[in-house]
Design an enzyme around this catalytic site. Structure first.
Site, PDB file in Angstrom:
ATOM      1  N   ASP A 106       0.848  -1.188   0.000  1.00  0.00           N
ATOM      2  CA  ASP A 106       0.000   0.000   0.000  1.00  0.00           C
ATOM      3  C   ASP A 106       0.886   1.241   0.000  1.00  0.00           C
ATOM      4  O   ASP A 106       1.819   1.344   0.800  1.00  0.00           O
ATOM      5  CB  ASP A 106      -0.895  -0.014   1.239  1.00  0.00           C
ATOM      6  N   HIS A 113      -3.652  14.065   0.687  1.00  0.00           N
ATOM      7  CA  HIS A 113      -3.894  13.155   1.809  1.00  0.00           C
ATOM      8  C   HIS A 113      -2.714  13.173   2.782  1.00  0.00           C
ATOM      9  O   HIS A 113      -2.899  13.307   3.992  1.00  0.00           O
ATOM     10  CB  HIS A 113      -4.131  11.738   1.287  1.00  0.00           C
ATOM     11  N   GLU A 179     -10.515   4.084   3.543  1.00  0.00           N
ATOM     12  CA  GLU A 179      -9.568   4.757   2.662  1.00  0.00           C
ATOM     13  C   GLU A 179      -9.938   4.377   1.230  1.00  0.00           C
ATOM     14  O   GLU A 179      -9.856   3.210   0.848  1.00  0.00           O
ATOM     15  CB  GLU A 179      -8.115   4.366   2.978  1.00  0.00           C
ATOM     16  N   GLU A 181      -9.224   3.952  -2.421  1.00  0.00           N
ATOM     17  CA  GLU A 181      -7.970   3.794  -3.163  1.00  0.00           C
ATOM     18  C   GLU A 181      -8.220   3.069  -4.486  1.00  0.00           C
ATOM     19  O   GLU A 181      -9.273   2.456  -4.692  1.00  0.00           O
ATOM     20  CB  GLU A 181      -6.954   2.985  -2.335  1.00  0.00           C
ATOM     21  N   ASP A 211      -9.239   0.466   1.910  1.00  0.00           N
ATOM     22  CA  ASP A 211      -8.190   0.054   2.849  1.00  0.00           C
ATOM     23  C   ASP A 211      -8.608   0.501   4.257  1.00  0.00           C
ATOM     24  O   ASP A 211      -8.105   1.491   4.780  1.00  0.00           O
ATOM     25  CB  ASP A 211      -6.869   0.698   2.421  1.00  0.00           C
ATOM     26  N   ARG A 215      -7.930   4.190  13.150  1.00  0.00           N
ATOM     27  CA  ARG A 215      -7.032   5.331  13.373  1.00  0.00           C
ATOM     28  C   ARG A 215      -6.441   5.360  14.785  1.00  0.00           C
ATOM     29  O   ARG A 215      -5.318   5.836  14.969  1.00  0.00           O
ATOM     30  CB  ARG A 215      -7.781   6.638  13.109  1.00  0.00           C
ATOM     31  N   GLN A 218      -3.742   2.764  14.825  1.00  0.00           N
ATOM     32  CA  GLN A 218      -2.670   3.235  13.932  1.00  0.00           C
ATOM     33  C   GLN A 218      -1.837   4.331  14.586  1.00  0.00           C
ATOM     34  O   GLN A 218      -0.604   4.290  14.541  1.00  0.00           O
ATOM     35  CB  GLN A 218      -3.311   3.744  12.635  1.00  0.00           C
ATOM     36  N   LYS A 231      -4.272  -1.628  10.187  1.00  0.00           N
ATOM     37  CA  LYS A 231      -4.625  -1.790   8.774  1.00  0.00           C
ATOM     38  C   LYS A 231      -4.840  -3.249   8.375  1.00  0.00           C
ATOM     39  O   LYS A 231      -5.496  -3.525   7.372  1.00  0.00           O
ATOM     40  CB  LYS A 231      -3.480  -1.260   7.901  1.00  0.00           C
ATOM     41  N   THR A 235      -8.810  -5.601   4.025  1.00  0.00           N
ATOM     42  CA  THR A 235      -8.707  -4.691   2.885  1.00  0.00           C
ATOM     43  C   THR A 235      -9.683  -5.214   1.836  1.00  0.00           C
ATOM     44  O   THR A 235      -9.564  -6.355   1.401  1.00  0.00           O
ATOM     45  CB  THR A 235      -7.276  -4.691   2.301  1.00  0.00           C
ATOM     46  N   GLU A 338      -9.793  12.805   7.332  1.00  0.00           N
ATOM     47  CA  GLU A 338      -9.648  14.112   6.689  1.00  0.00           C
ATOM     48  C   GLU A 338     -10.987  14.848   6.613  1.00  0.00           C
ATOM     49  O   GLU A 338     -11.045  16.043   6.859  1.00  0.00           O
ATOM     50  CB  GLU A 338      -9.102  13.935   5.275  1.00  0.00           C
TER      51      GLU A 338
END
Ligand code: CA
Length: 392
Positions: A106, A113, A179, A181, A211, A215, A218, A231, A235, A338
């Protein structure tokens, strides 16, 4: 079929399906509108030289066959695609993970971002790390937990510690995120570094990726070695892999490079290698955000060149994802971290997230990417005494 159908004759993505009357028999299909062509069946009936690849239970043999064969098979499929007896309603089939994921990498290729996340995670430091403009930052993820669209995602548990906490606690993630992607599926293996212009010889096609990211796990675990349990629990990928050749009309120049690049990454003289893929994310059926893939600083070709430049080899079925796609505007941010400036709300149990996308095709047509969707299931009961009574 309507001219704007994103799964028209210029798209033709591959997937793997079963039917209710033969649930053990995995078959390769090609999506055409709201129907699926049984590619193995028609290849056999027509005596195709590539029938052996298309009667396989997954896309592995086709991926390994290499670009000349990919192009030959795509031409055959285009000829076969409206053959009624071999078309099944999409609603009547079950879709499966279409290939065995070898390794999963990844990246972190969106400047918007990376800047936004840097400000949230490191408010006192520079938003971008000193290396960011010099190499596409990435990490090796967990191939065994890549799941196909529709698979339930169980809320992960782990260690969480905010700056306000004296000590870490264990329990379900309270900051579970998405996420949005774009993923790239490797077909042809490699034994040497893949230069920028070798990209199309090795990469078979494109999928959508969610993904999922915890948080709180993480933020506590990631220094100094990067993402791990925050993570690796799941996925999600789309069930359809769209061949790279479908994106010829979507190629676009990446953003202007602000720092000179080392020769193996320098694409200033290369064909434009960005892709104009327009992504839409929905939360519980409501539009959430629309990240533009064309704004990604690093291209997939640069990512592949970088991940092999040290001599690391590629295997058929390797998957690498772009990193969260975020544009410059408020409605173009690719994750809740975000979108909510780190404050939340994050995902609740029962929430369902769906990512869709399309790209410009020839003559005003649209090239659709298969959707990737997932619903959040409550955390599994704690396995030991390290429990947490608080709801996420
Ligand atoms: Ca990611």
């Amino acid at each position: 079929m309507p001219q704007q159908d994103p799964f028209g004759p210029d798209t033709l993505p591959y997937g793997v399906f079963t039917t209710a009357d033969a649930p053990e028999q995995r078959r390769i299909g090609v999506r055409y509108g709201e129907r699926v062509l049984d590619a193995g069946a028609i290849a056999t009936v027509r005596g195709s030289a590539h029938a052996e690849l298309l009667v396989a239970p997954d896309l592995g043999p086709l991926l390994a066959a290499g670009r000349p064969v990919w192009q030959a098979v795509r031409a055959e499929v285009r000829d076969w695609i409206s053959e009624e007896p071999f078309l099944l309603p999409l609603a009547d089939v079950t879709l499966h993970l279409p290939f065995e994921v070898a390794d999963y990498v990844d990246f972190y290729a969106s400047e918007h971002h990376a800047t936004n996340v840097g400000r949230i995670f490191r408010p006192d430091g520079d938003a971008l790390t000193p290396n960011w403009k010099h190499l596409p930052i990435g990490y090796h993820g967990r191939a065994g937990t890549v799941v196909v669209t529709g698979t339930e995602v169980v809320r992960p548990s782990g260690q969480r510690k905010t700056p306000a906490d004296d000590a870490p606690t264990f329990g379900p993630s309270r900051r579970l995120d998405i996420e949005a992607e774009v993923g790239f599926v490797v077909g042809t293996p490699s034994s040497a570094p893949v230069p920028l212009d070798g990209f199309r010889d090795h990469v078979f096609g494109v999928c959508l990726v969610n993904d999922w990211s915890a948080r709180d796990l993480q933020a506590w675990e990631y220094v100094p070695l990067g993402p791990f349990l925050g993570k690796s629990f799941a996925t999600s990928v789309s069930a359809w892999i769209t061949p790279l050749d479908a994106f010829d009309d979507a190629r676009t120049a990446p953003p202007e490079r602000t720092h000179p690049l080392l020769p193996y990454l320098d694409d200033s003289a290369a064909e434009p290698a960005g892709l104009d893929i327009r992504i839409d994310v929905a939360l519980n059926g409501e539009p959430l955000t629309s990240p533009p893939f064309s704004t990604m600083y690093w291209t997939a070709a640069q990512q592949l060149a970088h991940m092999t430049v040290n001599g690391a080899t590629l295997r058929t079925g390797d998957l690498f994802a772009s990193g969260t796609v975020s544009g410059p505007e408020e409605h173009q941010l690719g994750c809740l971290l975000e979108l909510t400036k780190g404050k939340g709300p994050f995902l609740q149990d029962g929430d369902e997230v769906t990512i869709t996308a399309w790209a410009p095709g020839p003559d005003g047509s649209r090239i659709g990417l298969g959707e990737v969707t997932g619903r959040i299931a409550p955390a599994a009961p704690a396995a030991d005494t390290a429990t947490d009574a608080g709801a996420p």
